[in-house]
Design a protein around this motif. Structure first.
Motif, PDB file in Angstrom:
ATOM      1  N   ASP A 177     107.649 -87.446 -64.636  1.00  0.00           N
ATOM      2  CA  ASP A 177     106.224 -87.715 -64.405  1.00  0.00           C
ATOM      3  C   ASP A 177     105.338 -86.495 -64.643  1.00  0.00           C
ATOM      4  O   ASP A 177     104.244 -86.617 -65.177  1.00  0.00           O
ATOM      5  CB  ASP A 177     106.007 -88.234 -62.974  1.00  0.00           C
ATOM      6  CG  ASP A 177     106.583 -89.632 -62.791  1.00  0.00           C
ATOM      7  OD1 ASP A 177     106.730 -90.343 -63.807  1.00  0.00           O
ATOM      8  OD2 ASP A 177     106.884 -90.002 -61.642  1.00  0.00           O
ATOM      9  N   ASP A 178     105.797 -85.320 -64.246  1.00  0.00           N
ATOM     10  CA  ASP A 178     104.986 -84.112 -64.361  1.00  0.00           C
ATOM     11  C   ASP A 178     105.375 -83.245 -65.560  1.00  0.00           C
ATOM     12  O   ASP A 178     105.093 -82.059 -65.592  1.00  0.00           O
ATOM     13  CB  ASP A 178     105.085 -83.297 -63.075  1.00  0.00           C
ATOM     14  CG  ASP A 178     106.523 -82.937 -62.727  1.00  0.00           C
ATOM     15  OD1 ASP A 178     107.438 -83.551 -63.295  1.00  0.00           O
ATOM     16  OD2 ASP A 178     106.728 -82.039 -61.883  1.00  0.00           O
ATOM     17  N   VAL A 208     112.999 -81.011 -78.548  1.00  0.00           N
ATOM     18  CA  VAL A 208     111.722 -81.146 -77.857  1.00  0.00           C
ATOM     19  C   VAL A 208     111.706 -80.143 -76.713  1.00  0.00           C
ATOM     20  O   VAL A 208     112.617 -80.113 -75.886  1.00  0.00           O
ATOM     21  CB  VAL A 208     111.519 -82.580 -77.328  1.00  0.00           C
ATOM     22  CG1 VAL A 208     110.237 -82.683 -76.517  1.00  0.00           C
ATOM     23  CG2 VAL A 208     111.511 -83.583 -78.465  1.00  0.00           C
ATOM     24  N   LEU A 209     110.665 -79.328 -76.686  1.00  0.00           N
ATOM     25  CA  LEU A 209     110.464 -78.377 -75.601  1.00  0.00           C
ATOM     26  C   LEU A 209     109.360 -78.917 -74.712  1.00  0.00           C
ATOM     27  O   LEU A 209     108.265 -79.236 -75.188  1.00  0.00           O
ATOM     28  CB  LEU A 209     110.075 -77.011 -76.165  1.00  0.00           C
ATOM     29  CG  LEU A 209     109.724 -75.939 -75.135  1.00  0.00           C
ATOM     30  CD1 LEU A 209     110.953 -75.570 -74.306  1.00  0.00           C
ATOM     31  CD2 LEU A 209     109.141 -74.729 -75.822  1.00  0.00           C
ATOM     32  N   THR A 210     109.658 -79.037 -73.435  1.00  0.00           N
ATOM     33  CA  THR A 210     108.642 -79.455 -72.471  1.00  0.00           C
ATOM     34  C   THR A 210     108.340 -78.275 -71.556  1.00  0.00           C
ATOM     35  O   THR A 210     108.942 -77.207 -71.686  1.00  0.00           O
ATOM     36  CB  THR A 210     109.111 -80.662 -71.633  1.00  0.00           C
ATOM     37  OG1 THR A 210     110.136 -80.244 -70.733  1.00  0.00           O
ATOM     38  CG2 THR A 210     109.609 -81.792 -72.518  1.00  0.00           C
ATOM     39  N   ASN A 211     107.433 -78.467 -70.616  1.00  0.00           N
ATOM     40  CA  ASN A 211     107.117 -77.405 -69.672  1.00  0.00           C
ATOM     41  C   ASN A 211     108.233 -77.196 -68.649  1.00  0.00           C
ATOM     42  O   ASN A 211     108.180 -76.254 -67.865  1.00  0.00           O
ATOM     43  CB  ASN A 211     105.791 -77.675 -68.979  1.00  0.00           C
ATOM     44  CG  ASN A 211     105.782 -78.989 -68.226  1.00  0.00           C
ATOM     45  OD1 ASN A 211     106.593 -79.874 -68.473  1.00  0.00           O
ATOM     46  ND2 ASN A 211     104.848 -79.122 -67.303  1.00  0.00           N
ATOM     47  N   GLN A 212     109.289 -78.054 -68.660  1.00  0.00           N
ATOM     48  CA  GLN A 212     110.384 -77.930 -67.702  1.00  0.00           C
ATOM     49  C   GLN A 212     111.763 -77.825 -68.352  1.00  0.00           C
ATOM     50  O   GLN A 212     112.661 -77.214 -67.777  1.00  0.00           O
ATOM     51  CB  GLN A 212     110.398 -79.133 -66.756  1.00  0.00           C
ATOM     52  CG  GLN A 212     109.157 -79.251 -65.917  1.00  0.00           C
ATOM     53  CD  GLN A 212     109.168 -80.498 -65.064  1.00  0.00           C
ATOM     54  OE1 GLN A 212     110.177 -81.176 -64.938  1.00  0.00           O
ATOM     55  NE2 GLN A 212     108.021 -80.801 -64.481  1.00  0.00           N
ATOM     56  N   ARG A 213     111.939 -78.451 -69.518  1.00  0.00           N
ATOM     57  CA  ARG A 213     113.274 -78.538 -70.122  1.00  0.00           C
ATOM     58  C   ARG A 213     113.220 -78.358 -71.628  1.00  0.00           C
ATOM     59  O   ARG A 213     112.177 -78.499 -72.254  1.00  0.00           O
ATOM     60  CB  ARG A 213     113.905 -79.920 -69.860  1.00  0.00           C
ATOM     61  CG  ARG A 213     114.086 -80.276 -68.434  1.00  0.00           C
ATOM     62  CD  ARG A 213     114.739 -81.635 -68.290  1.00  0.00           C
ATOM     63  NE  ARG A 213     113.824 -82.696 -68.706  1.00  0.00           N
ATOM     64  CZ  ARG A 213     114.165 -83.964 -68.870  1.00  0.00           C
ATOM     65  NH1 ARG A 213     115.406 -84.340 -68.650  1.00  0.00           N
ATOM     66  NH2 ARG A 213     113.292 -84.867 -69.232  1.00  0.00           N
TER      67      ARG A 213
END
Length: 141
Positions: free
Chosen positions: A7-8, A71-76
């Motif tokens: 979600d975040d 894919v790079l996210t802000n967490q993973r």
């Protein structure tokens, strides 16, 4: 690549395989044609063998091109790669130990390379022929 984000979680960067791998099948086709011209006396066996090899290689290259995504996210950092056997990886950013980019001369010319992701647990993942690997590394830092 179907990715379910938390979600975040937000996507920061996306990477994929360079179009350069598509030239692999073309190069093998040219070698096959040249060998067929040189050995044209009894070339039926060589022609069928090369044709089969080219078809298998074309399928492998197509699958690798279509299935490899990072894919790079802000967490993973999420990665899916492979042609016939696909591997999926999800690494929390705080578990990353280092990211190494390797590019040869041709890779620098066409802007592709191998990205090696090392984790704190000692595992590593090397994904080759990634388009603009330095941008991915900069996004991770």
């Amino acid at each position: 690549m179907a990715i379910t984000l938390r979600d975040d979680e937000e996507v920061i960067h996306r990477s994929w395989v360079s179009y350069v791998i598509l030239f692999e099948t073309f190069a093998i086709f040219l070698v096959g044609v040249l060998l067929d011209l040189v050995f044209s006396g009894d070339g039926a066996f060589i022609s069928i063998g090369w044709l089969l090899f080219i078809v298998i290689d074309a399928v492998k290259v197509y699958l690798q091109y279509r299935r490899t995504r990072i894919v790079l996210t802000n967490q993973r950092l999420l990665a899916k790669y492979g042609a016939f056997f696909s591997e999926e990886v999800a690494i929390e950013l705080d578990e990353l130990s280092s990211v190494i980019v390797s590019q040869g001369y041709v890779g620098r010319w066409f802007n592709y390379g191998t990205i090696t992701i090392n984790t704190k647990s000692g595992r590593y993942y090397a994904i080759s022929t990634i388009y603009k690997p330095a941008e991915l590394k900069a996004a991770i830092k």
